[in-house]
Design an enzyme around this catalytic site. Structure first.
Site, PDB file in Angstrom:
ATOM      1  N   SER A  94       0.815  -1.275  -0.059  1.00 63.63           N
ATOM      2  CA  SER A  94       0.176  -0.035   0.093  1.00 63.63           C
ATOM      3  C   SER A  94       0.862   1.065  -0.031  1.00 63.63           C
ATOM      4  O   SER A  94       1.336   1.721   0.978  1.00 63.63           O
ATOM      5  CB  SER A  94      -1.059   0.178   1.366  1.00 63.63           C
ATOM      6  N   LYS A 169      -7.198   1.847  -2.347  1.00 65.68           N
ATOM      7  CA  LYS A 169      -6.790   1.404  -0.942  1.00 65.68           C
ATOM      8  C   LYS A 169      -6.829   2.419   0.100  1.00 65.68           C
ATOM      9  O   LYS A 169      -7.125   2.134   1.231  1.00 65.68           O
ATOM     10  CB  LYS A 169      -5.349   0.821  -1.250  1.00 65.68           C
ATOM     11  N   LYS A 237       0.762   5.659   8.197  1.00 70.60           N
ATOM     12  CA  LYS A 237       1.387   5.918   6.581  1.00 70.60           C
ATOM     13  C   LYS A 237       0.244   6.009   5.531  1.00 70.60           C
ATOM     14  O   LYS A 237       0.264   6.769   4.761  1.00 70.60           O
ATOM     15  CB  LYS A 237       2.361   4.718   6.419  1.00 70.60           C
TER      16      LYS A 237
HETATM   17  P1  NAD Z   1       6.068  -6.313   7.223  1.00 67.16           P
HETATM   18  O1  NAD Z   1       6.631  -5.344   7.765  1.00 67.16           O
HETATM   19  O2  NAD Z   1       5.444  -7.416   8.090  1.00 67.16           O
HETATM   20  O3  NAD Z   1       6.706  -7.000   6.088  1.00 67.16           O
HETATM   21  C1  NAD Z   1       7.451  -6.231   5.014  1.00 67.16           C
HETATM   22  C2  NAD Z   1       8.718  -7.145   4.601  1.00 67.16           C
HETATM   23  O4  NAD Z   1       9.273  -6.709   3.486  1.00 67.16           O
HETATM   24  C3  NAD Z   1       9.713  -7.417   5.601  1.00 67.16           C
HETATM   25  O5  NAD Z   1       9.795  -8.781   5.900  1.00 67.16           O
HETATM   26  C4  NAD Z   1      10.925  -6.710   5.184  1.00 67.16           C
HETATM   27  O6  NAD Z   1      12.147  -7.163   5.748  1.00 67.16           O
HETATM   28  C5  NAD Z   1      10.557  -6.714   3.824  1.00 67.16           C
HETATM   29  N1  NAD Z   1      11.372  -5.603   2.862  1.00 67.16           N
HETATM   30  C6  NAD Z   1      11.514  -4.314   3.368  1.00 67.16           C
HETATM   31  N2  NAD Z   1      12.272  -3.660   2.525  1.00 67.16           N
HETATM   32  C7  NAD Z   1      12.743  -4.224   1.539  1.00 67.16           C
HETATM   33  C8  NAD Z   1      13.538  -4.396   0.621  1.00 67.16           C
HETATM   34  N3  NAD Z   1      14.185  -3.100   0.250  1.00 67.16           N
HETATM   35  N4  NAD Z   1      13.996  -5.455  -0.046  1.00 67.16           N
HETATM   36  C9  NAD Z   1      13.741  -6.718   0.329  1.00 67.16           C
HETATM   37  N5  NAD Z   1      12.873  -6.847   1.386  1.00 67.16           N
HETATM   38  C10 NAD Z   1      12.165  -5.644   1.972  1.00 67.16           C
HETATM   39  O7  NAD Z   1       4.626  -5.593   6.438  1.00 67.16           O
HETATM   40  P2  NAD Z   1       3.162  -6.367   6.071  1.00 67.16           P
HETATM   41  O8  NAD Z   1       2.333  -6.094   7.278  1.00 67.16           O
HETATM   42  O9  NAD Z   1       3.763  -7.604   5.198  1.00 67.16           O
HETATM   43  O10 NAD Z   1       2.635  -5.140   4.875  1.00 67.16           O
HETATM   44  C11 NAD Z   1       3.163  -5.166   3.749  1.00 67.16           C
HETATM   45  C12 NAD Z   1       2.310  -4.163   2.943  1.00 67.16           C
HETATM   46  O11 NAD Z   1       0.958  -4.599   3.087  1.00 67.16           O
HETATM   47  C13 NAD Z   1       2.430  -2.748   3.442  1.00 67.16           C
HETATM   48  O12 NAD Z   1       2.245  -1.635   2.486  1.00 67.16           O
HETATM   49  C14 NAD Z   1       0.948  -2.709   4.310  1.00 67.16           C
HETATM   50  O13 NAD Z   1       0.407  -1.376   4.548  1.00 67.16           O
HETATM   51  C15 NAD Z   1       0.133  -3.696   3.767  1.00 67.16           C
HETATM   52  N6  NAD Z   1      -0.975  -4.251   4.268  1.00 67.16           N
HETATM   53  C16 NAD Z   1      -0.947  -4.717   5.226  1.00 67.16           C
HETATM   54  C17 NAD Z   1      -1.856  -5.508   6.203  1.00 67.16           C
HETATM   55  C18 NAD Z   1      -1.972  -6.143   7.585  1.00 67.16           C
HETATM   56  O14 NAD Z   1      -2.602  -6.448   8.002  1.00 67.16           O
HETATM   57  N7  NAD Z   1      -0.566  -6.237   7.990  1.00 67.16           N
HETATM   58  C19 NAD Z   1      -3.053  -5.256   5.551  1.00 67.16           C
HETATM   59  C20 NAD Z   1      -3.390  -5.056   4.320  1.00 67.16           C
HETATM   60  C21 NAD Z   1      -2.258  -4.117   3.522  1.00 67.16           C
END
Ligand code: NAD
Length: 295
Positions: A94, A169, A237
């Site tokens: 997102s 979103k 964010k």
């Molecule tokens: P998270 O922080 O759990 O996971 C993100 C992953 O990306 C981590 O494992 C991190 O090490 C990796 N990462 C970050 N930068 C990187 C890079 N440069 N190269 C390689 N890997 C990298 O986050 P999440 O909860 O999985 O959320 C991911 C996205 O989904 C966000 O944008 C969030 O807003 C969206 N989202 C999350 C949820 C939720 O409930 N958690 C729901 C809907 C949408």
């Protein structure tokens, strides 16, 4: 298909699992060590985003924020360096709709296609493969990648051109934040007035005020379960994207702004990593009362 998956956190890990369960070849990269459960299912680990792009026809990105997507795509050893014509990049994070259009233009200039496909439904939806997926991009590429999205989600909508998935979103996150605030105010009011908040929630679930947020987040507020779920820092964010976008559009989002302030109250209390339902704690501070407390 040969699929690449970059970003294997709360959401990416189960989503990538569904791709491999669906019979596709999977190559993965995360900047921290990828989860062993994916390797056990047969995923191949890469040492960079570039290597993922070299070894996949479709590259999926699921990282936290706009600068993270930019780094994955365009930093040294990023996806752009490994792409060749005809490949497709799908960003399911997102992030900013405006930056999305810039990223897409650069990927298209390499002879590839780009879709934004952010999701709603949280970790529960990611694990169950029942996410709502909001897509922006060309109808032709959407048709090509739809079988992959079907493995991760249920309600999959091509909203419009590139960026429109991200815009949808942001709209989703406005509704979620304001509804959490409404549920928090209502349950706190009921509790301070002396009613049992659990019984109030139960009564309201059958009527016009019922919602998924009253059900899930209302229960969290009553049971005081504020482990994420969806972290306050991630929701902040998303509300920033709404408020910055609104400023560019010369329009006000007054209640989005006040929800952002309530999240900041939580952050000031050390709550950036609390679940977003903990917004109610900011309301409780102002009411000098806690849901479920006897008054
Ligand atoms: P998270 O922080 O759990 O996971 C993100 C992953 O990306 C981590 O494992 C991190 O090490 C990796 N990462 C970050 N930068 C990187 C890079 N440069 N190269 C390689 N890997 C990298 O986050 P999440 O909860 O999985 O959320 C991911 C996205 O989904 C966000 O944008 C969030 O807003 C969206 N989202 C999350 C949820 C939720 O409930 N958690 C729901 C809907 C949408």
């Amino acid at each position: 298909m040969k699929v690449g998956f970059i970003g294997l956190g709360t959401m990416g890990r189960p989503m990538a699992g569904h791709i491999i369960d669906g019979g596709h070849q999977l190559v993965v990269f995360d900047k921290v060590a990828p989860p062993s459960e994916l390797a056990a299912k047969g995923a191949t680990s890469c040492s960079s985003s570039r290597e993922v792009a070299e070894n996949a026809d479709v590259v999926i990105v699921m990282v936290p924020n706009t600068p993270d997507v930019e780094a994955v795509l365009f930093a040294e050893n990023g996806v752009a360096e490994g792409l060749s014509a005809g490949k497709i990049v799908i960003d399911m994070s997102s992030i900013s709709p405006i930056a999305t259009k810039e990223f897409a233009a650069k990927i298209v200039a390499l002879g590839c296609d780009y879709l934004d496909a952010p999701v709603s439904g949280g970790e529960i939806g990611a694990k169950a493969g029942s996410l709502s997926i909001m897509v922006g991009g060309s109808p032709g590429s959407f048709d090509r990648i739809k079988p992959l999205l079907d493995l991760m989600g249920k309600n999959i909508t091509l909203v419009g051109g590139v960026g429109d998935g991200q815009t949808a979103k942001v709209a989703n996150q406005i509704i979620v934040a304001l509804t959490i605030e409404a549920v928090g105010e209502a349950l706190l009011f009921a509790s301070k007035a002396g009613a049992d908040p659990a019984r109030v929630r139960e009564a309201l679930m059958g009527g016009f005020a019922s919602s998924r947020i009253l059900e899930v987040h209302g229960e969290r507020m009553i049971k005081r379960t504020f482990d994420p779920g969806f972290r306050i820092d991630l929701h902040q964010k998303d509300l920033n994207l709404a408020l910055e976008g609104a400023r560019q559009l010369k329009m006000a989002l007054p209640n989005t702004a006040s929800c952002q302030q309530l999240f900041s109250v939580c952050a000031a209390q050390g709550g950036s990593t609390w679940d977003h339902s903990a917004m109610v704690r900011a309301l409780e501070l102002m009411a000098n009362a806690e849901i479920g407390q006897k008054h």
